[in-house]
Structures are given as C-alpha cells and as structure tokens.
Design a protein around this motif. Structure first.
Motif, mmCIF file in Angstrom:
data_model
loop_
_atom_site.group_PDB
_atom_site.id
_atom_site.type_symbol
_atom_site.label_atom_id
_atom_site.label_comp_id
_atom_site.label_asym_id
_atom_site.label_seq_id
_atom_site.Cartn_x
_atom_site.Cartn_y
_atom_site.Cartn_z
ATOM 1 N N ASP A 206 0.856 -1.188 0.000
ATOM 2 C CA ASP A 206 0.000 0.000 0.000
ATOM 3 C C ASP A 206 0.893 1.240 0.000
ATOM 4 O O ASP A 206 1.485 1.595 1.025
ATOM 5 N N SER A 207 0.982 1.911 -1.151
ATOM 6 C CA SER A 207 1.875 3.057 -1.272
ATOM 7 C C SER A 207 1.470 4.215 -0.368
ATOM 8 O O SER A 207 2.301 5.069 -0.048
ATOM 9 N N SER A 208 0.218 4.255 0.050
ATOM 10 C CA SER A 208 -0.250 5.361 0.889
ATOM 11 C C SER A 208 0.332 5.303 2.297
ATOM 12 O O SER A 208 0.240 6.279 3.044
ATOM 13 N N THR A 209 0.959 4.169 2.670
ATOM 14 C CA THR A 209 1.537 4.056 4.015
ATOM 15 C C THR A 209 2.995 4.526 4.048
ATOM 16 O O THR A 209 3.658 4.385 5.071
ATOM 17 N N PHE A 210 3.478 5.087 2.950
ATOM 18 C CA PHE A 210 4.870 5.538 2.893
ATOM 19 C C PHE A 210 5.071 6.760 3.783
ATOM 20 O O PHE A 210 4.314 7.731 3.721
ATOM 21 N N ASN A 211 6.126 6.725 4.629
ATOM 22 C CA ASN A 211 6.509 7.838 5.490
ATOM 23 C C ASN A 211 7.956 8.219 5.193
ATOM 24 O O ASN A 211 8.861 7.390 5.312
ATOM 25 N N LEU A 212 8.156 9.469 4.807
ATOM 26 C CA LEU A 212 9.472 9.929 4.376
ATOM 27 C C LEU A 212 10.446 10.026 5.550
ATOM 28 O O LEU A 212 10.105 10.553 6.609
ATOM 29 N N VAL A 213 11.675 9.532 5.330
ATOM 30 C CA VAL A 213 12.771 9.719 6.280
ATOM 31 C C VAL A 213 13.775 10.721 5.728
ATOM 32 O O VAL A 213 14.179 11.654 6.420
ATOM 33 N N GLN A 214 14.164 10.563 4.454
ATOM 34 C CA GLN A 214 15.138 11.490 3.869
ATOM 35 C C GLN A 214 14.999 11.486 2.360
ATOM 36 O O GLN A 214 14.696 10.454 1.750
ATOM 37 N N THR A 215 15.223 12.656 1.747
ATOM 38 C CA THR A 215 15.222 12.804 0.295
ATOM 39 C C THR A 215 16.642 12.996 -0.201
ATOM 40 O O THR A 215 17.393 13.808 0.341
ATOM 41 N N ILE A 216 17.009 12.237 -1.223
ATOM 42 C CA ILE A 216 18.285 12.433 -1.911
ATOM 43 C C ILE A 216 17.993 13.285 -3.139
ATOM 44 O O ILE A 216 17.262 12.870 -4.039
ATOM 45 N N THR A 217 18.546 14.485 -3.188
ATOM 46 C CA THR A 217 18.248 15.418 -4.271
ATOM 47 C C THR A 217 19.116 15.116 -5.491
ATOM 48 O O THR A 217 20.165 14.475 -5.377
ATOM 49 N N PRO A 218 18.718 15.595 -6.676
ATOM 50 C CA PRO A 218 19.527 15.367 -7.880
ATOM 51 C C PRO A 218 20.963 15.879 -7.738
ATOM 52 O O PRO A 218 21.900 15.265 -8.237
ATOM 53 N N GLU A 219 21.138 17.000 -7.041
ATOM 54 C CA GLU A 219 22.470 17.582 -6.894
ATOM 55 C C GLU A 219 23.393 16.702 -6.051
ATOM 56 O O GLU A 219 24.617 16.805 -6.148
ATOM 57 N N GLU A 220 22.822 15.851 -5.215
ATOM 58 C CA GLU A 220 23.627 14.989 -4.350
ATOM 59 C C GLU A 220 24.021 13.680 -5.017
ATOM 60 O O GLU A 220 24.813 12.919 -4.464
ATOM 61 N N MET A 221 23.492 13.413 -6.192
ATOM 62 C CA MET A 221 23.697 12.117 -6.836
ATOM 63 C C MET A 221 24.870 12.136 -7.799
ATOM 64 O O MET A 221 25.239 13.177 -8.328
ATOM 65 N N ASN A 222 25.454 10.968 -8.031
ATOM 66 C CA ASN A 222 26.328 10.762 -9.176
ATOM 67 C C ASN A 222 25.451 10.505 -10.382
ATOM 68 O O ASN A 222 24.618 9.589 -10.362
ATOM 69 N N GLU A 223 25.636 11.304 -11.427
ATOM 70 C CA GLU A 223 24.781 11.141 -12.604
ATOM 71 C C GLU A 223 25.544 10.497 -13.746
ATOM 72 O O GLU A 223 26.718 10.784 -13.980
ATOM 73 N N TYR A 224 24.849 9.621 -14.441
ATOM 74 C CA TYR A 224 25.396 8.971 -15.634
ATOM 75 C C TYR A 224 25.527 10.021 -16.724
ATOM 76 O O TYR A 224 24.536 10.576 -17.191
ATOM 77 N N LYS A 225 26.774 10.309 -17.115
ATOM 78 C CA LYS A 225 27.041 11.255 -18.199
ATOM 79 C C LYS A 225 27.887 10.536 -19.224
ATOM 80 O O LYS A 225 29.043 10.202 -18.963
ATOM 81 N N ALA A 226 27.322 10.322 -20.384
ATOM 82 C CA ALA A 226 27.930 9.409 -21.352
ATOM 83 C C ALA A 226 29.287 9.873 -21.842
ATOM 84 O O ALA A 226 30.084 9.071 -22.294
ATOM 85 N N TYR A 227 29.599 11.166 -21.727
ATOM 86 C CA TYR A 227 30.821 11.676 -22.328
ATOM 87 C C TYR A 227 32.004 11.670 -21.381
ATOM 88 O O TYR A 227 33.108 12.053 -21.757
ATOM 89 N N GLU A 228 31.821 11.230 -20.122
ATOM 90 C CA GLU A 228 32.880 11.447 -19.142
ATOM 91 C C GLU A 228 33.837 10.274 -18.983
ATOM 92 O O GLU A 228 35.037 10.427 -19.135
ATOM 93 N N VAL A 229 33.354 9.097 -18.637
ATOM 94 C CA VAL A 229 34.241 7.984 -18.309
ATOM 95 C C VAL A 229 33.700 6.703 -18.909
ATOM 96 O O VAL A 229 32.512 6.563 -19.194
ATOM 97 N N ASP A 230 34.603 5.717 -19.079
ATOM 98 C CA ASP A 230 34.193 4.427 -19.631
ATOM 99 C C ASP A 230 33.266 3.681 -18.684
ATOM 100 O O ASP A 230 32.272 3.103 -19.109
ATOM 101 N N VAL A 231 33.618 3.630 -17.404
ATOM 102 C CA VAL A 231 32.826 2.936 -16.396
ATOM 103 C C VAL A 231 32.299 3.977 -15.421
ATOM 104 O O VAL A 231 33.061 4.719 -14.809
ATOM 105 N N VAL A 232 30.991 4.057 -15.283
ATOM 106 C CA VAL A 232 30.355 5.090 -14.469
ATOM 107 C C VAL A 232 30.420 4.690 -13.001
ATOM 108 O O VAL A 232 30.126 3.552 -12.630
ATOM 109 N N ASP A 233 30.806 5.628 -12.141
ATOM 110 C CA ASP A 233 31.010 5.345 -10.717
ATOM 111 C C ASP A 233 29.707 5.437 -9.935
ATOM 112 O O ASP A 233 28.887 6.338 -10.140
#
Length: 635
Positions: A156-183
């Motif tokens: 039941d998705s309605s029982t979800f209670n938030l503890v913490q949000t990970i924002t886009p700025e805090e994530m490692n993002e897949y960027k195809a032009y940077e490295v062979d193996v994405v970290d």
C-alpha cells in the motif's frame, strides 16, 4: 528451498520392488516464508534475473514501459565507446526505468520495498549505492529526487513515510561523455530522527520530471556506530603535486580529528601514507607524483576509538609539465577525446545535450568530410558552436589548453599547425586567439596574447603559425587557443604543437618621433632581459616595402636618431637585435609606420608653392604647415 517462493508438489506410490508405481496425485502448492530480519541486513539483489520475492515493487502508472527490474549492466555508446554501469557487487542491480513518463501527468508511484525488518528505530541507518540518469532526449539532466522512507504495508503506497530525500544535486549522474565505467555513489541515510513503528523500508522514485531513471545496488541496514565514518569525500582541486579534499560528517558525531590514508590506485588500507587533519572542509594532500592515479580514505578520530574508513575516493594529479623541446602530434590520444595533459575546456550549462557535445576532440583519418592529419593519423577537431545556448559566450569558454609549460617566458615560442577544413555557410575563421592561462580548468584566467587574423586565407590547407612570446611578461604556465565569437559556426583543425626557445628576442612596441627637419628619433622595447644585445639593425623604406629592399642602418643605442629623411613622406621601419656571434640576430619586428611633416624653425615661406584653389577642397591644401584662424575679431 528459496524463501518467499511458491512451490508445487506431487506424490505417487511405489508398489513393489519391480518398479510398479501409482499415478501421480494432483499438484499441491505451498510457499516458503520470508522471515523477518534485523540489523545487520545486506541485500545485493542477486535473485536470478528477478527481484527477490521477499521484496515488493509497487508500480502504479498508466505507462506500461515504466517499471522496476534487475539488470546485469547498462551501457550507452558515445563516440564509439560504451559508457557502462556494472553492479557494485554480484551480478545484478536494480533499475527504476522511467524513460517515457509524461511530465504533465500526476506523479507515478514507483517504490521498491524491503522485506520485513523488526528493528527499525532511531539507532539505525541505511546505506545504498545510487546512480541517476536522464533517460530521455531532454536537454536537461536528471531533476527527480529519490526518497527513502518506511511503510507499514508493503503493498500500500499510501503508508509511505518519508525519512530522507536524496536530491539530484547529491547524486552521481550517468554522463555518457565522461568515463568508460560510471562510478556509483554510496548514500547514507540516518534514522536518528525516526519515531515511527513501521516494519518496511522503501525506496521511492520522486518522479518530479520526465525521463528520470535510477540505478540502485547494495542495500545495507545497520546500527549507527558509536564513531561514525566520514561521508562523501570529494576532491576540490587537483594540481600536479597536491590535491585539496573535503568530506562531510554525521550531524551527531563529534570527532576530535580525522586521518586520511592515500596511496597509488588499488592500494589496501594499512599500506598507504597517513596524514591527519582538523578541518573537514579543506585539507591538502601534499607531495604527490605528477600525472598519477591515487585512492584515498578518511576515518574519524573519536578520542577513544577510530571510525571505519570512508568509501574510497579517487583522483589523478595533473601533469608536472614539459620543458622546451616538447612536441605533440596527438597520436596517442584516443579518438573522440583529449588526454595526455591536454584539456578541451567546455562550458557546462546544465544541459545534457550541450554539455556532452564534443566541441573539442581528437579525430582520425577515417573521419568523413575532414582532411587527414598533417602527420600520423590524429589531429584536433575544434568547433565554435554559435548555436549554443550561451551564444557568443560559448567562444570565451571553449578553449584548447596545452599542458603546463615549464619556464614559460619571453624567451619562448610555440608553433601550431592550423587548417580550416570546412567552407562553412555561416562564416570563415576570421580570428583564432592564442593566449596564456594560470588555471587550465578556468576559462576566466585566459589572457589573449596573439590573434591569427588570416586563417580564412588558408582554407583546406595546413598552415604553420609561429607565436613568438618576446613581449610576454606574465607568470601563466599554460597556452590556450580559442576561436573568436565572430567565427560563428566554424570548425578549425590543429596538429603538431611545438614548444621551443628563442636565444635572441625580437624587439616590440616600436615608436617614432620627428625631432627636427628630416630627423627622426626611433625607440623600441628590447626584450632581451637575460643579456643586452650588442646592437640593433634598423631597416626603413616606403610603406609596405619588402624585407631586404629597404635601407639598413646600425643602431648602437635605443632610442636612435638619424636624419636625411624627406619632408612630407611616409615611411615604415623594422628593428632586429644582434645579440652575439653565437646567438646571432633576432627575427625582424613587425613594421611601424611614420610620416615626416613640416620643417622646424628657422625657415623661409613665400607661399608660392601652393595652389590657392585647394583651400576650398575637403582635404585642404596638401602639405600646408600653417593653421588658419577663421574667427572674427572685433575692434
């Protein structure tokens, strides 16, 4: 048997030793139980091409493509090279697939829910590995969050209670032009403020924007240690002999200091070099080797004990640089990229399309509509993309940067080979600007030194340009090359860079001042700072005369005075230094033009040489040294 799995069973009787059997009974089914767990609990999602039956996925959407499922790897090909995500451990990880979701619809519910956990409380934390990706052709990066919370009912998705949000700025993002193996990046979610009594932990896709996808692996549920390890180590600045690093600390921790252990890439903790720090916001790791890959870990000193080591972070020091005699033909650079101490500096504007377009890259002789490299197989392809969202500013931020050049000063020169291979409908390469930089990663440190203005005259032809640094007196250590904004959408090719030394330096900043009738005083800036020249040669003649066709005089002083020039005549002159018998002459300076005008007093004037009708022309009377005052004077 596998837990949480439904099985079927049939039975038949064996009637005698001769092998007489009864028929099978009908299939009866039963399911094994998913037993609840407590900390420490680890899940790496290795359940045979499926999500573990003890975990639950909730996918509430009208979009049939949106889903949550395990994958063994993920890759996108960029410039002929796969950019790949592999599992952190094991053979699988979880993908939140959301490629074609409609951002105008209400947010979908995409949740991955853990098995039952008995001891979720404020003494616990969760760690997960995460990578984000913008899965559509949108011009933007991921703008969706990932939420970590708890649930009382895993269905039941309605029982979800938030503890913490990970924002886009805090994530490692897949960027195809940077490295062979994405970290991957490991995120730690502390439950220290949790007061609920739920029994499940959920990972929820925020779905704030179209096309956002997430990869998740290695879920850990554990007790918060008494001495918590540092979080999210990052590299602030890389130099050729040192780097600056920082990290975060758990809000309820109170360490008295930290230890940083570093070593060559792949070293094991205990075998590296340890330094101490009292500042998590800025610490320098010194005495490093140039152009070398390192790993480092950090741990907290809590007084009575140390924390565990942080996650590994990596860096590579910059090149120490090259001395006079350095040459580069780009043969060892991989196609599509720039390496080996060179930098293709590009603007980052938060657009996956514009940030990933390879405006400066290495090409090889197989490229269509592009001439072969001057030597070998590789050269540099440099696009001034005026259609960029930055418009004219794109030219200032797009720079080909050399390695560090040791002892860069006014006794040096550089050679570059330039070609304009494409007759663009937008423009010809009006200006190519060569300058110097203090920081190869910061376009604002670019200082223009010399502008190539005739590149358009040499379209489809490799042309050598020698940039003499005789008038260079800064302390920059890098050469930068960029196109002027007026070039518009123009491609230029570079090959065969050379860094060499001048032994006798060209004079610059020429001047000329008429000091008497037919007499001129010439002055210039001599740039031989190490040893003064023995003398100089001056060649003068009519405007645009060719070298070798003028009159040459030897100057033993600077300034230098000579006479015998004709009044009302235009001249130009060049200067070169004679340094010594060993070093010889410098190259000639650029020409400087001057005019000889009226004679100085005393002189005689009878006005018979002028045509009176010229006084009514727009240019006045030619060579007339008198000034007429037309103002009326009252008695």
């Amino acid at each position: 048997m596998l837990e949480g799995t439904e099985y079927g069973i049939q039975v038949r009787a064996k009637c005698d030793v001769e092998g007489l059997y009864s028929d099978w009974t009908e299939v009866s089914t039963f399911s094994t139980t998913c037993l609840p767990v407590e900390a420490y609990y680890f899940e790496s999602f290795e359940f045979e091409n499926a999500i573990s039956p003890c975990w639950t996925k909730i996918v509430e959407t009208d979009n049939t493509i949106t889903n949550i499922y395990p994958v063994e790897e993920f890759a996108v090909n960029y410039n002929g090279v796969d950019r790949t995500v592999y599992p952190v451990t094991g053979n699988q990880f979880i993908k939140f697939a959301n490629n074609f979701d409609n951002s105008t619809d209400p947010s979908d519910n995409l949740l991955l829910v853990s098995r039952e956990i008995l001891d979720i409380n404020s003494d616990k934390r969760v760690r997960i590995h995460l990578i984000s990706r913008q899965g559509t052709t949108s011009l933007l990066y991921n703008r969706s969050s990932l939420h970590i919370g708890t649930m009382s009912d895993p269905n039941d998705s309605s029982t979800f209670n938030l503890v913490q949000t990970i924002t886009p700025e805090e994530m490692n993002e897949y960027k195809a032009y940077e490295v062979d193996v994405v970290d991957w990046k490991e995120h730690t979610i502390y439950f220290n403020n949790y007061t609920g009594n739920d029994s499940y932990i959920a990972i929820k896709h925020g779905d704030e924007f179209v096309g956002s996808e997430f990869f998740v692996d290695d879920f850990k549920f554990e007790a918060i240690p008494e001495c918590t390890e540092p979080l999210y180590p990052i590299v602030l600045d890389e130099r050729y002999d040192a780097v600056d690093v920082s990290w975060e600390a758990y809000e309820n921790s109170n360490p008295i200091g930290w230890e940083i252990e570093y070593g060559f890439s792949g070293f094991e903790t205990g075998n590296g070099t340890i330094i101490t720090s009292n500042d998590s916001s800025f610490t320098t790791i010194p005495s490093l080797l140039e152009d070398t890959e390192y790993d480092f870990y950090i741990r907290a000193n809590c007084g009575s004990a140390f924390s565990n080591w942080s996650v590994k972070q990596t860096f590579k020091t910059k090149c120490g640089g090259f001395e006079v005699g350095y040459q580069e033909s780009f043969e060892n650079h991989p196609t599509g990229f720039i390496e080996h101490c060179w930098t293709g500096l590009l603007p980052q504007v938060g657009s996956s399309y514009w940030d990933e377009i390879a405006q400066i890259r290495v090409y090889d002789n197989s490229a269509i509509y592009t001439p072969d490299a001057l030597t070998g197989e590789h050269a540099i392809w440099f696009l001034n993309e005026s259609n960029h969202s930055l418009n004219d500013a794109i030219s200032e931020e797009t720079i080909l940067v050399s390695p560090r050049l040791v002892d860069l000063n006014n006794y040096k020169k550089e050679n570059i080979i330039l070609d304009d291979p494409i007759s663009s409908v937008y423009a010809s390469p009006t200006e190519v600007i060569v300058g110097t930089m203090t920081d190869p990663d910061d376009y604002t440190t670019f200082t223009p030194y010399f502008t190539i203005t005739n590149a358009a005259e040499n379209e489809d032809t490799w042309t050598q340009y020698e940039i003499d640094l005789s008038n260079y007196y800064f302390k920059d250590e890098y050469i930068g090359i960029r196109q002027a904004s007026i070039n518009e959408r123009q491609v230029i090719l570079f090959d065969d860079f050379e860094y060499s030394e001048n032994s006798c330096i060209i004079p610059t900043d020429l001047e000329a001042t008429q000091s008497d009738s037919g007499e001129i005083t010439l002055a210039w800036q001599d740039n031989n700072t190490q040893q003064a020249p023995q003398n100089w040669e001056i060649e003068y003649g009519p405007i645009d005369f060719n070298i070798g066709e003028g009159t040459v005089v030897q100057a033993n002083s600077n300034p230098f005075v000579f006479d015998g020039l004709s009044t009302f005549t235009n001249y130009e002159y060049r200067v070169r230094a004679y340094c010594s018998a060993e070093d010889g002459y410098s190259d000639w300076s650029v020409p400087y033009a001057f005019s000889m005008t009226c004679e100085s007093a005393p002189f005689y004037e009878d006005f018979d040489s002028y045509n009176a009708s010229d006084q009514n022309s727009s240019n006045g009377i030619p060579n007339f040294c008198w000034t007429r005052n037309d103002r009326s004077v009252s008695d």
